[in-house]
Design an enzyme around this catalytic site. Structure first.
Site, mmCIF file in Angstrom:
data_model
loop_
_atom_site.group_PDB
_atom_site.id
_atom_site.type_symbol
_atom_site.label_atom_id
_atom_site.label_comp_id
_atom_site.label_asym_id
_atom_site.label_seq_id
_atom_site.Cartn_x
_atom_site.Cartn_y
_atom_site.Cartn_z
ATOM 1 N N GLY A 170 7.819 11.636 -9.765
ATOM 2 C CA GLY A 170 8.608 10.850 -10.726
ATOM 3 C C GLY A 170 9.991 10.510 -10.208
ATOM 4 N N GLY A 171 11.005 10.851 -11.026
ATOM 5 C CA GLY A 171 12.385 10.541 -10.656
ATOM 6 C C GLY A 171 12.775 11.184 -9.338
ATOM 7 N N GLY A 405 8.985 -18.807 16.293
ATOM 8 C CA GLY A 405 9.794 -18.271 15.196
ATOM 9 C C GLY A 405 10.283 -16.870 15.488
ATOM 10 N N ALA A 406 9.450 -16.101 16.197
ATOM 11 C CA ALA A 406 9.843 -14.723 16.490
ATOM 12 C C ALA A 406 11.050 -14.691 17.416
ATOM 13 C CB ALA A 406 8.666 -13.967 17.095
#
Ligand code: HXC
Length: 515
Positions: A170-171, A405-406
């Site tokens: 959880g938290g 693009g790389a």
């Protein structure tokens, strides 16, 4: 009057003694039986000997709504030193209600978080907690909210480090996930939003805690854990090592450390690192360990997205953050996980004034529906965004491949890297020779008498004309083509002159990184 004071001294001694026993000797023994240290033993190992100053040792819960009357309420908080530098720390005590977090427990943590932010020192959380204390109900949830709020507001102000040293739910996992670095211990720490029992009830699947949220699950698959160690002792030593590379806050520079490694040292073996066959791989670590001071490198996320390497080292005594493609894994391709991993690392370095060095050998982004549908556009954009917005000194060395693009994303000149170098072995182009020739000469290949021979001839021409660093150097997109052996020296000299760099910051509330 004197009598009363004396009584109070005795009471104080009794209260402290009781706090030292945590949830009792039996539970301490059980903690040891599980191979775990106690919260106090952990603090002693984390900090310089005798430097811990405790805060709120006497704090207890309000006594209603199921809060405890354990002195300290299941968490030890305070400050101490790591190699002489102040840090703030909280250490949850699993022997007190499973280290669960209620109101008083949270208030103690919040107090050291506030102090850490105010004085500009790192915050280290040693987590061993079952999450929100069930008996405190909504107060426990409110208490977590206060911690999350502080985690977010301290982000980019002081380094925040989380060690997971037990079963955390959880938290107890959401707060660490907001922090900068998560450490886990093999076989004793687990992280999950909901544990195996809930998984069984809700989706009828049997899974062990280890498989669901153990150290390997989070360091290899989810990417939640940055560092993994076999036991508590080595984990805490690892935290000390990391702290040594970092500044205490975002206004400072990382501490200078001279490892007596001459800046002008050259390594002639690097001239032979890149194999003559462009399809053959090699280990980028050889270059990394060769150039860094004292061959010391602290790799982050070493088991996750191994096609990219991120970590801290020093050049000429100065901490640097290093991002390097790893041709030995998936040919160094950029995929979803590699993009996310590097983007987060780049943002940390930028937030804390750590210069970035980028070593490039990338054939491109990973093609295919798995990556496209998994969000390669989004994730790749994160890395593009992270490098582009970074205002720390940024230096790139293109070692071999830098395609399409790389090439742009990996800290290229075009997204305003400060200085970029290429080795003579660099291949900078839009596409690799085969892909490019097949597209440009598709019709001619189809009608050729010997299509394969024709393609090979075109690939050879393409290689000669485009696949080298000299075209980019002639345009000024590469500042210099350097001898591999000189890489360390050139980087150190460049870092020195970039030290006073002042990066422009646009006037805005914040950018909107494609999360
Ligand atoms: C109160 C708790 C507790 C909790 C454990 N204990 N978790 N007490 N609140 N959340 C107590 C147990 O009752 C037990 O007390 C002692 O701690 C040790 O727990 P065990 O179960 O015996 O230990 P173990 O078998 O090692 O299992 C540890 C555990 C398990 C995996 C953490 O206890 C567990 O699943 N706890 C609940 C986890 C959970 O669902 N937490 C709430 C999350 S919600 P005794 O007296 O017997 O020693 C949350 C919301 C925050 O946190 C918001 C998130 C966004």
């Amino acid at each position: 009057m004197v009598e009363i004071k004396h009584d109070n001294i005795l009471s104080l001694a009794r209260m402290r003694d009781s706090a030292f026993k945590g949830g009792g000797l039996d539970r301490i023994e059980a903690q040891h039986q599980r191979g775990k240290l106690t919260a106090r033993e952990r603090i002693d190992l984390l900090l310089d000997e005798g430097s811990f100053e405790e805060i709120d040792i006497l704090k207890v819960g309000r006594g209603d709504l199921g809060s405890t009357s354990f002195p300290g309420d299941g968490v030890i908080t305070g400050h101490g030193k790591i190699n002489g530098r102040e840090v703030f720390v909280f250490s949850q005590d699993f022997t007190v209600m499973g280290g669960s977090l209620g109101e008083a427990h949270s208030q103690k943590i919040c107090k050291v978080m506030d102090l850490a932010s105010r004085v500009g020192s790192p915050l280290i959380g040693l987590n061993d907690s079952g999450g929100a204390r069930i008996q405190e109900g909504v107060d426990a949830l409110a208490a977590y909210g206060e911690i999350f709020h502080r985690n977010v507001h301290a982000s980019g102000v002081v380094p925040q480090i989380s060690c997971m040293m037990g079963p955390c739910a959880g938290g107890a996992v959401y707060s660490p996930s907001i922090t900068d670095f998560v450490f886990m211990v093999e076989r004793t720490s687990y992280m999950f939003v909901t544990g195996p029992n809930v998984v069984k009830t809700v989706i009828h699947k049997e899974i062990s805690a280890e498989e669901l949220g153990g150290a390997s699950a989070h360091s290899e698959k989810s990417g939640v854990a940055h560092f993994v160690y076999p036991n508590d002792i080595l984990c805490l030593r690892g935290v000390r090592q990391l702290i040594n590379y970092l500044p205490s806050n975002n206004k400072q520079k990382a501490p200078f450390l001279d490892l007596n490694d001459p800046p002008e040292r050259t390594d002639p073996t690097l001239d032979y690192l890149v194999p003559p066959n462009p399809n053959q791989s090699y280990d980028m670590n050889v270059l990394i360990y060769s150039i860094l001071d004292g061959a010391e490198f602290l790799e982050v996320h070493s088991n996750f997205a191994r096609n990219i390497i991120c970590g801290f080292g020093r050049l000429g005594g100065q901490t640097i953050g290093l991002v390097a493609n790893q041709p030995a894994v998936l040919a160094g391709v950029l995929d979803n996980n590699a993009s996310f991993k590097a983007a987060r690392f780049v943002r940390f370095c930028d937030a804390f004034n750590i210069p970035l060095i980028c070593l490039v050998d990338v054939p491109g982004f990973m093609p295919g529906p798995e990556q496209e549908h998994g969000g390669i556009i989004r994730h790749g954009a994160k890395l593009l965004y992270a490098f582009t917005e970074a205002t720390v000194p940024r230096i790139t060395v293109i070692v071999r491949k830098a395609y399409g693009g790389a090439y742009l994303v990996m800290n290229s000149k075009h997204i305003h890297c400060d200085i970029n170098y290429a080795w003579p072995t660099a291949e900078i182009a839009v596409l690799g020779p085969r892909g490019a020739s097949e597209i440009v000469y598709r019709k001619e290949i189809d009608s050729a008498a010997d299509p394969e021979a024709f393609l090979n001839e075109k690939m050879e021409q393409y290689r000669k004309h485009y696949v080298n660093p000299f075209v980019a150097a002639k345009r000024g997109y590469i500042d210099d083509v350097i001898f591999p052996r000189d890489t360390r020296h050139r980087l150190i000299r460049t870092l020195q002159f970039l030290e006073s760099k002042i990066g422009p910051r646009p006037d805005r509330k914040h950018g909107n990184i494609p999360l």
